[in-house]
Design an enzyme around this catalytic site. Structure first.
Site, PDB file in Angstrom:
ATOM      1  N   LYS A 175      52.591  28.815  38.269  1.00 38.29           N
ATOM      2  CA  LYS A 175      51.995  27.337  38.211  1.00 38.29           C
ATOM      3  C   LYS A 175      50.491  28.067  38.319  1.00 38.29           C
ATOM      4  CE  LYS A 175      49.732  24.753  40.221  1.00 38.29           C
ATOM      5  NZ  LYS A 175      48.367  24.542  39.799  1.00 38.29           N
ATOM      6  N   GLU A 250      46.570  35.914  49.208  1.00 33.10           N
ATOM      7  CA  GLU A 250      45.378  36.499  49.121  1.00 33.10           C
ATOM      8  C   GLU A 250      44.332  35.234  49.250  1.00 33.10           C
ATOM      9  OE1 GLU A 250      44.191  39.299  49.981  1.00 33.10           O
ATOM     10  OE2 GLU A 250      46.142  40.165  50.454  1.00 33.10           O
ATOM     11  N   CYS A 284      36.379  36.463  45.055  1.00 33.13           N
ATOM     12  CA  CYS A 284      36.831  36.550  46.487  1.00 33.13           C
ATOM     13  C   CYS A 284      35.954  37.649  47.191  1.00 33.13           C
ATOM     14  CB  CYS A 284      38.275  36.775  46.621  1.00 33.13           C
ATOM     15  SG  CYS A 284      39.089  37.956  45.501  1.00 33.13           S
TER      16      CYS A 284
END
Ligand code: NAD
Length: 496
Positions: A175, A250, A284
């Site tokens: 997804k 994460e 990130c």
């Protein structure tokens, strides 16, 4: 006409069960609609999970080197289509073309690397304490994996998950982010072209609550691999814990670069610029806090500001542009609201701080490179992930104070130090509480052959990427086999 994108279930390209769609736009120019995307729900998830479940036994029993050969072919196709996929990444996600090509290169590297793991998926043979008995450990796949990804690495992050999961013999329901569905679709097409059997990889597009949530909760899903925001990751962790599913997440970061008085100034400035404004701060591992020692503070700030002022903003397909747009209107508003919060908290808006609407940028979601000074470590702009081109500059008097500020945060993904003193860098290497530590390099630049992930609130579960100690530990379980060929009852631990 925008392309009509489909789900991929059991080897067939299909619409969402209810026939609903949503649009995906170019963030550099919201008038460009890239695709009409299936708005899927739990019906589509059911079908995809059933297909993955049915395909699992045959894929598990396919020899790992043969599974690896599919990934090798995926890598070869990615190499041939790198330019086209890089340009698509730039149009869909907005990062400048050099970085978009880098995104595809990372996918290529991971596909080749995991292809090789097909011939190295070894366990161990371990001596038994009894005669005529042997013992070994073997890696077995987990089963059906749900893989949920963000938009900021539209090709690389999906393949970080798909390649090792598939190599290890799992089947997958993928997804992708609703913000980067077209790149995800191209990737799945490539797996199909490479000869992956139907049902091994299934793609379901849609939103978090209507497609992601039922996928995670589905009783036939054995494991969940999630990359995205901390808030969503924590929700999924609870669901997976109560349903006893394998889980890894994460999530966000608030990554510091420490710059000591003895740093190579030019190198530190370049590293800080790349860390803070590369990918428009939407990584990130972006460097969103610069912790500068008093002695170098003024000269660093002058040079950093001069260079940040010169960053060219615009559509990333134009190679002269160095910084692209913010992914969505929602995220753009969030970044602008943090700029307001910073000023209300009493930090000094030293550079930027505005939406950027010059020329071709009028139809996109662009924000100027933004620098805050006089930031206190406990301010919200220094504690919370903003995920945009906004950097907080904090002063420190010595290494101890700098490390304390760096660590005093809920996240622990990446941290860096610039210093030419080997002892200082060794102390930082030991004491920085982060999953990744860089010495004389910026907070970004992880390589696929090493495990990747963060400490504290950033990560949970086994690390991604790498091999042993990383992705292979996530996508396999250990099975221990004892074989007794003595022909009599032998009792371990029992005295004769
Ligand atoms: P997000 O959490 O909004 O969405 C990530 C994915 O989760 C999307 O596919 C989304 O549809 C899905 N999702 C949302 N709600 C869900 C729910 N209730 N159930 C199941 N799925 C759900 O994050 P984003 O905006 O796409 O990505 C940005 C975030 O990702 C940042 O916080 C960034 O730091 C993080 N990120 C982390 C890493 C890392 O490796 N640490 C890498 C890249 C991005």
């Amino acid at each position: 006409m925008p392309e009509t994108i489909k789900n991929y279930i059991n080897g067939e390209w299909v619409d969402a069960s209810q026939g609903k769609t949503f649009e995906c736009c170019n963030p550099a120019d919201h008038r460009e609609v890239l695709g009409l995307i299936p708005d899927s729900d739990s019906d589509d998830i059911d079908k995809a999970v059933s297909a993955a479940r049915a395909a699992f036994p045959a894929w598990r029993d396919t020899p790992a080197p043969k599974r690896g050969e599919v990934l090798y072919r995926v890598a070869e196709i990615l190499v041939k289509r790198k330019k086209e996929l890089g340009e698509l990444c730039c149009r869909e996600m907005g990062k400048v073309i050099a970085e978009s090509l880098g995104d595809v290169q990372e996918a290529i590297d991971m596909a080749y690397y995991m292809a090789g793991e097909g011939r190295r998926l070894q366990g161990e043979t371990i001596p038994s304490e009894l005669p005529c008995k042997d013992a070994k450990s073997v890696r077995v796949p987990v089963g059906v994996f749900a893989q949920i990804t963000p938009w900021n690495f539209p090709t690389a992050i999906p393949i970080w998950k798909l390649a090792p999961a598939i190599l290890c013999g799992n089947t997958v329901v993928f997804k992708p982010s609703e913000e980067s569905p077209v790149c995800a679709t191209r990737l799945v097409e490539i797996f199909e072209e490479a000869g992956l059997p139907p049902g091994v990889l299934n793609l379901v597009h849609g939103f978090g609550e209507s497609a992601g949530d039922p996928l995670v909760r589905h009783p036939e899903v054995d494991g969940v691999s999630f990359t995205g925001s901390n808030a969503v990751g924590e929700q999924l962790a609870v669901i997976c814990a109560t349903q006893h599913k394998e889980f890894m997440m994460e999530t966000g970061g608030k990554n510091p670069i420490i710059i000591m008085d003895d740093a190579n100034l030019e190198l530190a400035v370049e590293g800080a610029l790349w860390g803070a404004f590369g990918t428009t701060g939407q990584r990130c591992t972006a460097a969103s806090r610069l912790i500068i020692q008093d002695g170098i503070y003024d000269v660093f700030l002058k040079s950093f500001t001069e260079k940040a002022t010169k960053i060219t903003i615009g559509n990333g397909l134009n190679t002269k542009n160095q910084m692209g747009p913010i992914i969505s209107t929602e995220q753009y508003e969030k970044v602008l609201s943090y700029i307001e919060i910073g000023q209300k908290e009493g930090a000094t808006l030293h550079l930027g701080g505005n939406a950027y609407k010059e020329g071709d940028c009028a139809h996109g979601t662009f924000i100027e490179p933004t620098i805050f000074t006089n930031v206190k470590p406990d301010m919200r702009i220094a504690q919370e992930e903003i995920f945009g081109p906004v950097v907080s500059i904090i002063r420190a008097s010595d290494l101890g104070m700098a490390i304390e500020i760096a660590n005093d945060i809920q996240f622990g993904l990446s941290a860096a130090i610039y210093s030419q003193d080997v002892n200082q860098t060794a102390i930082a290497e030991r004491d920085l509480d982060a999953g990744l530590v860089y010495i004389n390099a910026s907070t970004i630049g992880a390589e696929i052959q090493l495990p990747f992930g963060g400490t504290k609130h950033t990560g949970a579960g086994p690390r991604e990427a790498g091999g042993r100690g990383g992705a292979l530990d996530l996508y396999t379980k250990w099975k221990i086999i004892y074989r007794d060929f003595s022909g009599r009852l032998q009792k371990a631990q029992i005295d004769d």
